[in-house]
Design a protein around this motif. Structure first.
Motif, short mmCIF file in Angstrom:
data_model
loop_
_atom_site.label_atom_id
_atom_site.label_comp_id
_atom_site.label_asym_id
_atom_site.label_seq_id
_atom_site.Cartn_x
_atom_site.Cartn_y
_atom_site.Cartn_z
N VAL A 262 -0.69 -17.01 -18.21
CA VAL A 262 -1.47 -17.97 -17.43
C VAL A 262 -0.97 -19.38 -17.72
O VAL A 262 -0.89 -19.79 -18.89
CB VAL A 262 -2.97 -17.85 -17.76
CG1 VAL A 262 -3.77 -18.92 -17.03
CG2 VAL A 262 -3.48 -16.45 -17.41
N ASP A 263 -0.64 -20.12 -16.67
CA ASP A 263 -0.31 -21.53 -16.80
C ASP A 263 -1.64 -22.28 -16.77
O ASP A 263 -2.20 -22.53 -15.70
CB ASP A 263 0.60 -21.97 -15.64
CG ASP A 263 1.00 -23.43 -15.71
OD1 ASP A 263 0.25 -24.26 -16.28
OD2 ASP A 263 2.08 -23.75 -15.17
N THR A 264 -2.16 -22.56 -17.96
CA THR A 264 -3.52 -23.13 -18.04
C THR A 264 -3.63 -24.48 -17.36
O THR A 264 -4.66 -24.78 -16.76
CB THR A 264 -3.98 -23.23 -19.51
OG1 THR A 264 -3.04 -24.00 -20.26
CG2 THR A 264 -4.13 -21.84 -20.13
N GLY A 265 -2.58 -25.30 -17.42
CA GLY A 265 -2.62 -26.59 -16.75
C GLY A 265 -2.70 -26.44 -15.24
O GLY A 265 -3.48 -27.13 -14.57
N LYS A 266 -1.91 -25.51 -14.71
CA LYS A 266 -1.90 -25.25 -13.26
C LYS A 266 -3.25 -24.72 -12.79
O LYS A 266 -3.78 -25.18 -11.77
CB LYS A 266 -0.79 -24.25 -12.95
CG LYS A 266 -0.65 -23.87 -11.50
CD LYS A 266 0.51 -22.88 -11.34
CE LYS A 266 0.74 -22.49 -9.92
NZ LYS A 266 1.90 -21.59 -9.77
N VAL A 267 -3.81 -23.76 -13.53
CA VAL A 267 -5.10 -23.19 -13.15
C VAL A 267 -6.21 -24.23 -13.27
O VAL A 267 -7.05 -24.35 -12.39
CB VAL A 267 -5.41 -21.92 -13.98
CG1 VAL A 267 -6.82 -21.41 -13.69
CG2 VAL A 267 -4.38 -20.83 -13.68
N ALA A 268 -6.20 -25.02 -14.33
CA ALA A 268 -7.21 -26.07 -14.51
C ALA A 268 -7.16 -27.06 -13.35
O ALA A 268 -8.20 -27.43 -12.79
CB ALA A 268 -7.02 -26.79 -15.84
N ALA A 269 -5.95 -27.49 -12.98
CA ALA A 269 -5.80 -28.43 -11.87
C ALA A 269 -6.31 -27.83 -10.57
O ALA A 269 -7.02 -28.49 -9.79
CB ALA A 269 -4.34 -28.86 -11.74
N HIS A 270 -5.97 -26.56 -10.33
CA HIS A 270 -6.41 -25.88 -9.11
C HIS A 270 -7.94 -25.82 -9.03
O HIS A 270 -8.52 -26.00 -7.97
CB HIS A 270 -5.83 -24.47 -9.03
CG HIS A 270 -6.31 -23.69 -7.85
ND1 HIS A 270 -5.71 -23.79 -6.62
CD2 HIS A 270 -7.36 -22.83 -7.69
CE1 HIS A 270 -6.36 -23.01 -5.76
NE2 HIS A 270 -7.35 -22.42 -6.40
#
Length: 159
Positions: A73-81
Motif C-alpha cells: 500500500v502506498d500510504t501517501g497515495k491512499v491518504a491523498a485520495h
C-alpha cells in the motif's frame, strides 16, 4: 481444527457474511497464514489472489485497506485520495480494538462496528479471492464483487 472453526471471531465473520446474503465457506488451514505468501502456498493460488486486510490508523479512526497480496500500500497515495492527513500503521491493540481480531487473521467483515473500507482495484483481475476469516488459520473464498458488496468498499489504486 474444529475448535478453530468455532472461535468467536470466525463465527462473527460467518454471521456477517450470512447477514450480507453470502453463504460462508470457511477453510481452516493446517498452518497459520500471517502473510499473503504463506496463505497462497497453502491454498495453491497466486499471491495476487490473496486479499490482505490491513488496518491503518487515520488519526484515531480505523481504515481497512483490502489489497492484493502482490502489492504494498502506498500510504501517501491512499491518504491523498481519501483526503486524510496520513495513514499510520496500526498497533496490534488498535487492530484488535476495532476489528475484534488479531493481526494475521483480520477479515474484511465481522467487526464490532463498520469500518471505512477501500479495495485494491487489481483484485478485480482475480476470478477467486481468498480473505482471512477472523483467525490466522482461517480463510474464505470470495470474489471482487462480493467483497465490495459485503464491505461497502470504495475501489481505488492502492500502490
Amino acid at each position: 481444527m474444529d475448535e478453530i472453526a468455532r472461535k468467536p471471531t470466525v463465527l462473527a465473520v460467518e454471521a456477517a457474511l450470512r447477514a450480507a446474503g453470502v453463504t460462508p465457506v470457511v477453510r481452516v488451514l493446517p498452518e497459520t497464514a500471517p502473510t499473503a505468501v504463506a496463505a497462497a502456498e497453502q491454498l495453491g493460488c497466486p499471491v495476487a489472489a490473496i486479499a490482505n486486510s490491513l488496518i491503518f490508523d487515520t488519526g484515531g479512526t480505523p481504515l481497512l485497506v483490502l489489497t492484493s497480496g502482490a502489492h504494498r500500500v502506498d500510504t501517501g497515495k491512499v491518504a491523498a485520495h481519501l483526503g486524510v492527513p496520513e495513514l499510520a500503521r496500526a498497533s496490534a491493540a488498535f487492530v484488535r480494538e476495532h476489528t475484534g481480531q488479531a493481526i494475521g487473521g483480520v477479515a474484511p467483515v465481522g467487526h464490532p462496528a463498520p469500518i471505512r473500507t477501500v479495495i485494491d482495484e487489481t483484485l478485480a483481475e482475480q476470478q477467486q479471492i481468498w480473505a482471512a476469516a477472523g483467525h490466522p488459520h482461517t480463510v474464505f473464498p470470495t470474489t471482487f464483487d462480493e467483497l465490495i458488496a459485503v464491505t461497502g468498499a470504495e475501489v481505488i489504486a492502492v500502490d
